[in-house]
Design a protein around this motif. Structure first.
Motif, PDB file in Angstrom:
ATOM      1  N   PHE A  93       2.971  -7.568 -14.521  1.00  0.00           N
ATOM      2  CA  PHE A  93       1.877  -6.618 -14.359  1.00  0.00           C
ATOM      3  C   PHE A  93       1.639  -6.379 -12.867  1.00  0.00           C
ATOM      4  N   THR A  94       1.583  -5.117 -12.478  1.00  0.00           N
ATOM      5  CA  THR A  94       1.325  -4.756 -11.081  1.00  0.00           C
ATOM      6  C   THR A  94       0.125  -3.824 -11.049  1.00  0.00           C
ATOM      7  N   ILE A  95      -0.899  -4.198 -10.288  1.00  0.00           N
ATOM      8  CA  ILE A  95      -2.120  -3.387 -10.264  1.00  0.00           C
ATOM      9  C   ILE A  95      -2.195  -2.540  -8.996  1.00  0.00           C
ATOM     10  N   GLY A  96      -2.908  -1.416  -9.106  1.00  0.00           N
ATOM     11  CA  GLY A  96      -3.056  -0.526  -7.971  1.00  0.00           C
ATOM     12  C   GLY A  96      -4.378   0.202  -8.004  1.00  0.00           C
ATOM     13  N   LEU A  97      -4.663   0.932  -6.925  1.00  0.00           N
ATOM     14  CA  LEU A  97      -5.958   1.582  -6.768  1.00  0.00           C
ATOM     15  C   LEU A  97      -5.814   2.955  -6.120  1.00  0.00           C
ATOM     16  N   GLY A  98      -6.572   3.918  -6.638  1.00  0.00           N
ATOM     17  CA  GLY A  98      -6.664   5.229  -6.029  1.00  0.00           C
ATOM     18  C   GLY A  98      -8.128   5.575  -5.823  1.00  0.00           C
ATOM     19  N   LYS A  99      -8.463   6.173  -4.690  1.00  0.00           N
ATOM     20  CA  LYS A  99      -9.854   6.505  -4.386  1.00  0.00           C
ATOM     21  C   LYS A  99     -10.034   8.015  -4.208  1.00  0.00           C
ATOM     22  N   GLY A 100     -11.297   8.439  -4.184  1.00  0.00           N
ATOM     23  CA  GLY A 100     -11.611   9.831  -3.938  1.00  0.00           C
ATOM     24  C   GLY A 100     -11.329  10.745  -5.110  1.00  0.00           C
ATOM     25  N   VAL A 101     -11.612  10.277  -6.326  1.00  0.00           N
ATOM     26  CA  VAL A 101     -11.368  11.071  -7.528  1.00  0.00           C
ATOM     27  C   VAL A 101     -12.141  12.392  -7.488  1.00  0.00           C
ATOM     28  N   GLY A 102     -13.385  12.343  -7.019  1.00  0.00           N
ATOM     29  CA  GLY A 102     -14.211  13.535  -7.005  1.00  0.00           C
ATOM     30  C   GLY A 102     -13.760  14.580  -5.999  1.00  0.00           C
ATOM     31  N   VAL A 103     -13.219  14.138  -4.888  1.00  0.00           N
ATOM     32  CA  VAL A 103     -12.761  15.057  -3.839  1.00  0.00           C
ATOM     33  C   VAL A 103     -11.435  15.702  -4.221  1.00  0.00           C
ATOM     34  N   ASP A 104     -10.493  14.888  -4.696  1.00  0.00           N
ATOM     35  CA  ASP A 104      -9.169  15.398  -5.074  1.00  0.00           C
ATOM     36  C   ASP A 104      -8.594  14.492  -6.154  1.00  0.00           C
ATOM     37  N   SER A 105      -8.811  14.855  -7.413  1.00  0.00           N
ATOM     38  CA  SER A 105      -8.378  14.023  -8.531  1.00  0.00           C
ATOM     39  C   SER A 105      -6.857  13.864  -8.565  1.00  0.00           C
ATOM     40  N   HIS A 106      -6.157  14.941  -8.280  1.00  0.00           N
ATOM     41  CA  HIS A 106      -4.690  14.896  -8.270  1.00  0.00           C
ATOM     42  C   HIS A 106      -4.187  13.896  -7.235  1.00  0.00           C
ATOM     43  N   LYS A 107      -4.762  13.944  -6.058  1.00  0.00           N
ATOM     44  CA  LYS A 107      -4.372  13.027  -4.985  1.00  0.00           C
ATOM     45  C   LYS A 107      -4.678  11.581  -5.345  1.00  0.00           C
ATOM     46  N   ALA A 108      -5.834  11.352  -5.984  1.00  0.00           N
ATOM     47  CA  ALA A 108      -6.212   9.995  -6.393  1.00  0.00           C
ATOM     48  C   ALA A 108      -5.215   9.458  -7.417  1.00  0.00           C
ATOM     49  N   GLY A 109      -4.789  10.324  -8.350  1.00  0.00           N
ATOM     50  CA  GLY A 109      -3.794   9.909  -9.332  1.00  0.00           C
ATOM     51  C   GLY A 109      -2.472   9.550  -8.685  1.00  0.00           C
ATOM     52  N   ALA A 110      -2.039  10.369  -7.746  1.00  0.00           N
ATOM     53  CA  ALA A 110      -0.793  10.083  -7.040  1.00  0.00           C
ATOM     54  C   ALA A 110      -0.925   8.795  -6.222  1.00  0.00           C
ATOM     55  N   MET A 111      -2.115   8.580  -5.655  1.00  0.00           N
ATOM     56  CA  MET A 111      -2.352   7.398  -4.831  1.00  0.00           C
ATOM     57  C   MET A 111      -2.219   6.105  -5.637  1.00  0.00           C
ATOM     58  N   VAL A 112      -2.849   6.076  -6.823  1.00  0.00           N
ATOM     59  CA  VAL A 112      -2.788   4.852  -7.618  1.00  0.00           C
ATOM     60  C   VAL A 112      -1.367   4.612  -8.122  1.00  0.00           C
ATOM     61  N   ALA A 113      -0.651   5.686  -8.471  1.00  0.00           N
ATOM     62  CA  ALA A 113       0.722   5.532  -8.933  1.00  0.00           C
ATOM     63  C   ALA A 113       1.630   5.018  -7.815  1.00  0.00           C
ATOM     64  N   LYS A 114       1.457   5.553  -6.608  1.00  0.00           N
ATOM     65  CA  LYS A 114       2.262   5.104  -5.467  1.00  0.00           C
ATOM     66  C   LYS A 114       1.956   3.657  -5.120  1.00  0.00           C
ATOM     67  N   ASP A 115       0.679   3.287  -5.232  1.00  0.00           N
ATOM     68  CA  ASP A 115       0.280   1.909  -4.928  1.00  0.00           C
ATOM     69  C   ASP A 115       0.971   0.932  -5.873  1.00  0.00           C
ATOM     70  N   VAL A 116       0.958   1.259  -7.164  1.00  0.00           N
ATOM     71  CA  VAL A 116       1.616   0.404  -8.152  1.00  0.00           C
ATOM     72  C   VAL A 116       3.125   0.409  -7.946  1.00  0.00           C
ATOM     73  N   GLN A 117       3.681   1.583  -7.802  1.00  0.00           N
ATOM     74  CA  GLN A 117       5.128   1.708  -7.647  1.00  0.00           C
ATOM     75  C   GLN A 117       5.633   0.957  -6.410  1.00  0.00           C
ATOM     76  N   GLY A 118       4.870   1.028  -5.324  1.00  0.00           N
ATOM     77  CA  GLY A 118       5.278   0.372  -4.089  1.00  0.00           C
ATOM     78  C   GLY A 118       5.250  -1.141  -4.155  1.00  0.00           C
ATOM     79  N   LYS A 119       4.431  -1.686  -5.052  1.00  0.00           N
ATOM     80  CA  LYS A 119       4.320  -3.141  -5.179  1.00  0.00           C
ATOM     81  C   LYS A 119       5.251  -3.719  -6.237  1.00  0.00           C
ATOM     82  N   THR A 120       5.799  -2.852  -7.076  1.00  0.00           N
ATOM     83  CA  THR A 120       6.607  -3.316  -8.200  1.00  0.00           C
ATOM     84  C   THR A 120       8.028  -3.637  -7.760  1.00  0.00           C
ATOM     85  N   GLU A 121       8.479  -4.827  -8.097  1.00  0.00           N
ATOM     86  CA  GLU A 121       9.830  -5.234  -7.733  1.00  0.00           C
ATOM     87  C   GLU A 121      10.851  -4.799  -8.780  1.00  0.00           C
ATOM     88  N   GLU A 122      10.398  -4.641 -10.024  1.00  0.00           N
ATOM     89  CA  GLU A 122      11.286  -4.229 -11.104  1.00  0.00           C
ATOM     90  C   GLU A 122      10.974  -2.793 -11.515  1.00  0.00           C
TER      91      GLU A 122
END
Length: 267
Positions: A93-122
């Protein structure tokens, strides 16, 4: 193999409630876990509730959000904190975080996905997200995640709630209590999974057309104020509906949209 434990508590003391739920969940999971999920009523002081959970779970990765009702093994309840502990030797399990949902929801979604993806070894197999349920656009968050992980990548999750007050929701990430955020969990390893969604609502009345909207905010239907739909059906004036009743009506009698290829309406 995966082992799960679930605990819940409605102790009036927020710290004790969090600790009791976490202790029960960890006990059922065999005394250890790789991931902790926390779902809590907003009736508790959020920081104190999470402090109680962390006093038991320590440094185990943790995610979660506030709710409008909690579901545990014994069934659905309200005004509780519920904790799930997952213990697996085949799933990472790899956890991640995205902020600023109200300002730019699309960006926040990409942020949390990149955070998780960047930490995942597999290689990731599945992604789960818990976004703020009020400040942004859920569909835009999903599209942001898809931009990073792929259009057809499996995604599941649910928005945070606040006991139907529709004022402010909270997201939990490790020892942080956040708002206007989206937390995510990436699943990788050798495991099988399945996702199913049904809501059970059935349409009443005639189809209508959205004639004005701003992001996730519905303004006009059939060139009339959106609130007038509830006025027509329930015979209450707008000034009455904008108080507490509208929140309950919107949940009990939500508006739905037809989706091509789906037998159910999108709520």
């Amino acid at each position: 193999m995966i082992k799960a434990g679930v605990g819940r508590s409605n102790n009036p003391d927020a710290i004790k409630a969090g600790a009791e739920a976490a202790k029960e969940a960890l006990g059922e999971a065999g005394g250890k876990a790789n991931l902790i999920f926390v779902f809590s009523t907003v009736a508790y002081d959020q920081e104190k509730m999470l402090e109680g959970v962390r006093s038991v779970s320590k440094e185990i990765p943790l995610v979660g959000c506030s709710t409008s009702g909690e579901i545990a093994t014994e069934g659905p309840v309200s005004k509780h904190v519920a904790v799930m502990a997952l213990n697996s030797d085949t799933i990472k399990f790899t956890i991640g975080l995205g902020k600023g949902v109200g300002v730019d929801s699309h960006k926040a979604g990409a942020m949390v996905a990149k955070d998780v993806q960047g930490k995942t070894e597999e290689t990731l197999s599945l992604f789960m997200m818990l976004p703020d349920g009020l400040t942004g656009n859920g569909a835009a968050i999903v599209r942001g995640v898809q931009e990073v992980l792929g259009k057809n990548f499996p995604i599941m999750g649910g928005s945070a709630g606040d006991d139907f007050a529709f004022k402010k929701t909270y997201e939990y990430y490790q020892d942080q209590v956040l708002t206007d955020a989206v937390v995510g969990v990436g699943f990788s390893g050798k495991f099988s999974w399945g996702v199913g969604v049904r809501h059970g609502w059935e349409p009443i009345g005639l189809p209508m057309k959205v004639t004005k909207a701003e992001g996730a905010k519905l303004i006009e239907i059939n060139n009339r104020p959106a609130l007038s739909i509830y006025e027509d059906y329930f015979g209450k004036r707008a000034e009455e509906l904008v108080k507490e009743p509208i929140a309950k009506m919107a949940y009990t009698y939500p508006l739905g949209m037809s989706v091509e290829g789906s037998p159910e309406l999108l709520i």
